[in-house]
Design a protein around this motif. Sequence first.
Motif, PDB file in Angstrom:
ATOM      1  N   GLY A  41      -3.444  12.547  -1.747  1.00  0.00           N
ATOM      2  CA  GLY A  41      -2.338  12.005  -0.969  1.00  0.00           C
ATOM      3  C   GLY A  41      -1.989  10.591  -1.362  1.00  0.00           C
ATOM      4  O   GLY A  41      -2.196  10.151  -2.497  1.00  0.00           O
ATOM      5  N   LEU A  42      -1.475   9.839  -0.370  1.00  0.00           N
ATOM      6  CA  LEU A  42      -0.984   8.480  -0.604  1.00  0.00           C
ATOM      7  C   LEU A  42      -2.079   7.563  -1.152  1.00  0.00           C
ATOM      8  O   LEU A  42      -1.876   6.845  -2.126  1.00  0.00           O
ATOM      9  CB  LEU A  42      -0.414   7.907   0.700  1.00  0.00           C
ATOM     10  CG  LEU A  42       0.036   6.447   0.648  1.00  0.00           C
ATOM     11  CD1 LEU A  42       1.244   6.300  -0.262  1.00  0.00           C
ATOM     12  CD2 LEU A  42       0.348   5.924   2.045  1.00  0.00           C
ATOM     13  N   LEU A  43      -3.270   7.591  -0.524  1.00  0.00           N
ATOM     14  CA  LEU A  43      -4.332   6.693  -0.943  1.00  0.00           C
ATOM     15  C   LEU A  43      -4.773   6.974  -2.369  1.00  0.00           C
ATOM     16  O   LEU A  43      -5.069   6.052  -3.137  1.00  0.00           O
ATOM     17  CB  LEU A  43      -5.526   6.809   0.015  1.00  0.00           C
ATOM     18  CG  LEU A  43      -5.319   6.220   1.416  1.00  0.00           C
ATOM     19  CD1 LEU A  43      -6.553   6.438   2.265  1.00  0.00           C
ATOM     20  CD2 LEU A  43      -4.995   4.729   1.336  1.00  0.00           C
ATOM     21  N   GLN A  62     -10.977  11.823  -0.749  1.00  0.00           N
ATOM     22  CA  GLN A  62      -9.793  12.524  -1.225  1.00  0.00           C
ATOM     23  C   GLN A  62     -10.089  13.332  -2.492  1.00  0.00           C
ATOM     24  O   GLN A  62      -9.601  14.451  -2.659  1.00  0.00           O
ATOM     25  CB  GLN A  62      -8.670  11.526  -1.495  1.00  0.00           C
ATOM     26  CG  GLN A  62      -8.117  10.875  -0.249  1.00  0.00           C
ATOM     27  CD  GLN A  62      -6.616  10.671  -0.304  1.00  0.00           C
ATOM     28  OE1 GLN A  62      -6.011  10.661  -1.371  1.00  0.00           O
ATOM     29  NE2 GLN A  62      -6.000  10.527   0.856  1.00  0.00           N
ATOM     30  N   ALA A 121      -3.013   7.996  -4.786  1.00  0.00           N
ATOM     31  CA  ALA A 121      -2.016   7.465  -5.709  1.00  0.00           C
ATOM     32  C   ALA A 121      -1.984   5.940  -5.731  1.00  0.00           C
ATOM     33  O   ALA A 121      -1.491   5.340  -6.689  1.00  0.00           O
ATOM     34  CB  ALA A 121      -0.637   7.996  -5.333  1.00  0.00           C
ATOM     35  N   ARG A 122      -2.513   5.307  -4.677  1.00  0.00           N
ATOM     36  CA  ARG A 122      -2.401   3.857  -4.553  1.00  0.00           C
ATOM     37  C   ARG A 122      -3.687   3.098  -4.892  1.00  0.00           C
ATOM     38  O   ARG A 122      -3.631   1.985  -5.395  1.00  0.00           O
ATOM     39  CB  ARG A 122      -1.978   3.488  -3.115  1.00  0.00           C
ATOM     40  CG  ARG A 122      -0.622   4.062  -2.687  1.00  0.00           C
ATOM     41  CD  ARG A 122       0.512   3.441  -3.459  1.00  0.00           C
ATOM     42  NE  ARG A 122       1.809   3.864  -2.943  1.00  0.00           N
ATOM     43  CZ  ARG A 122       2.533   4.853  -3.449  1.00  0.00           C
ATOM     44  NH1 ARG A 122       2.059   5.559  -4.476  1.00  0.00           N
ATOM     45  NH2 ARG A 122       3.712   5.170  -2.946  1.00  0.00           N
ATOM     46  N   LEU A 127       0.827  -1.207   0.000  1.00  0.00           N
ATOM     47  CA  LEU A 127       0.000   0.000   0.000  1.00  0.00           C
ATOM     48  C   LEU A 127       0.860   1.256   0.000  1.00  0.00           C
ATOM     49  O   LEU A 127       0.482   2.288  -0.568  1.00  0.00           O
ATOM     50  CB  LEU A 127      -0.927   0.000   1.233  1.00  0.00           C
ATOM     51  CG  LEU A 127      -1.900   1.165   1.392  1.00  0.00           C
ATOM     52  CD1 LEU A 127      -2.880   1.218   0.227  1.00  0.00           C
ATOM     53  CD2 LEU A 127      -2.656   1.055   2.714  1.00  0.00           C
ATOM     54  N   VAL A 128       2.024   1.168   0.623  1.00  0.00           N
ATOM     55  CA  VAL A 128       2.941   2.313   0.709  1.00  0.00           C
ATOM     56  C   VAL A 128       3.925   2.326  -0.465  1.00  0.00           C
ATOM     57  O   VAL A 128       4.196   3.375  -1.059  1.00  0.00           O
ATOM     58  CB  VAL A 128       3.720   2.287   2.042  1.00  0.00           C
ATOM     59  CG1 VAL A 128       4.716   3.436   2.105  1.00  0.00           C
ATOM     60  CG2 VAL A 128       2.753   2.332   3.217  1.00  0.00           C
ATOM     61  N   ARG A 129       4.421   1.148  -0.782  1.00  0.00           N
ATOM     62  CA  ARG A 129       5.444   1.045  -1.840  1.00  0.00           C
ATOM     63  C   ARG A 129       5.023  -0.050  -2.817  1.00  0.00           C
ATOM     64  O   ARG A 129       5.218  -1.230  -2.554  1.00  0.00           O
ATOM     65  CB  ARG A 129       6.803   0.734  -1.221  1.00  0.00           C
ATOM     66  CG  ARG A 129       7.959   0.776  -2.201  1.00  0.00           C
ATOM     67  CD  ARG A 129       9.263   0.521  -1.469  1.00  0.00           C
ATOM     68  NE  ARG A 129      10.400   0.512  -2.379  1.00  0.00           N
ATOM     69  CZ  ARG A 129      11.053   1.606  -2.785  1.00  0.00           C
ATOM     70  NH1 ARG A 129      10.659   2.788  -2.357  1.00  0.00           N
ATOM     71  NH2 ARG A 129      12.083   1.516  -3.598  1.00  0.00           N
ATOM     72  N   GLN A 130       4.456   0.350  -3.935  1.00  0.00           N
ATOM     73  CA  GLN A 130       3.893  -0.610  -4.878  1.00  0.00           C
ATOM     74  C   GLN A 130       4.981  -1.186  -5.786  1.00  0.00           C
ATOM     75  O   GLN A 130       5.383  -0.582  -6.764  1.00  0.00           O
ATOM     76  CB  GLN A 130       2.773   0.044  -5.692  1.00  0.00           C
ATOM     77  CG  GLN A 130       1.596   0.439  -4.821  1.00  0.00           C
ATOM     78  CD  GLN A 130       0.362   0.829  -5.620  1.00  0.00           C
ATOM     79  OE1 GLN A 130       0.453   1.231  -6.766  1.00  0.00           O
ATOM     80  NE2 GLN A 130      -0.801   0.706  -5.000  1.00  0.00           N
TER      81      GLN A 130
END
Length: 269
Positions: free
Chosen positions: A161-163, A154, A165-166, A24-27
């Motif tokens: 943010g992060l979510l 979002q 992009a993921r 989830l953080v680093r795909q």
Amino acid sequence: MNHALVSLACHAYVVAALVYLVYLVRQMDALATGGRVLVGTGLALHAVALVGLFGAQGGRPVGVAQGFSTFAFLLLTIFLVVDVCYRKPVIGAFITPLAVAVLMPGLLLDQGQVMSPDVQRPLLPVHITIALLGVAASAVATGVAVMYLLMERQVKGKRFGLLFARLPSLEFLDTLNRRLAVVGFIALSVTLVTGAFFSSAAPGFFWTWTSKQIATLVAWAVFAALVGARSFGGWRGRRVALLTMTGFCLLLVSFLSSYDFIHVSGGGQ
């Protein structure tokens, strides 16, 4: 032996959950592949354990522990199918931790519990498995609905943010939610029909207006409304996600009260 296999499967699921959370953080493709291999390995071990347990009990369900274990197995099976078909491993960050939380009671509860003889009927395992399949499909649909709401928040707040992009697109999440909700609705409908069969075989056995039965019927009505609103009313998005979550919560009430209904008793009694 069966308990040991489930324990090994649980370890594989725990590691898979950690892998998907990292994804989830680093795909990275390696993480996605690793997660699939871990879940697949866990499911293989889990399947052998469930078949062995089922066979050891003469083809009869064995109570609370197996109920939680089967629920977790079906939950992860549906997730893995979705992941393989759509290549969206990020969904695992939301589903695998839930599956581990569901499986834990199956490991900790008394494995010797068996069902009362008055409900050990030949087709009852089919009825219970289909019911659990409906709950599992609804659980995955709820996980997708949560992802949709997070993504929508979002987008509406313009906080990319992060979510953002993921997570998959809102359109994909909405479509996947619809397909899973249909599977859950069909399974739930079959559950009610097979329940009526048991009722005809033993008057008063299935439909006695218990909290479980009421929750199941209301959940079926919610999913029927959801499928109908999507098909004929063009409903999409947030309200569909909220309806999905409502239906799953009702099914969860039904699932957790199931073992009052089947009168689980100790194996040594």
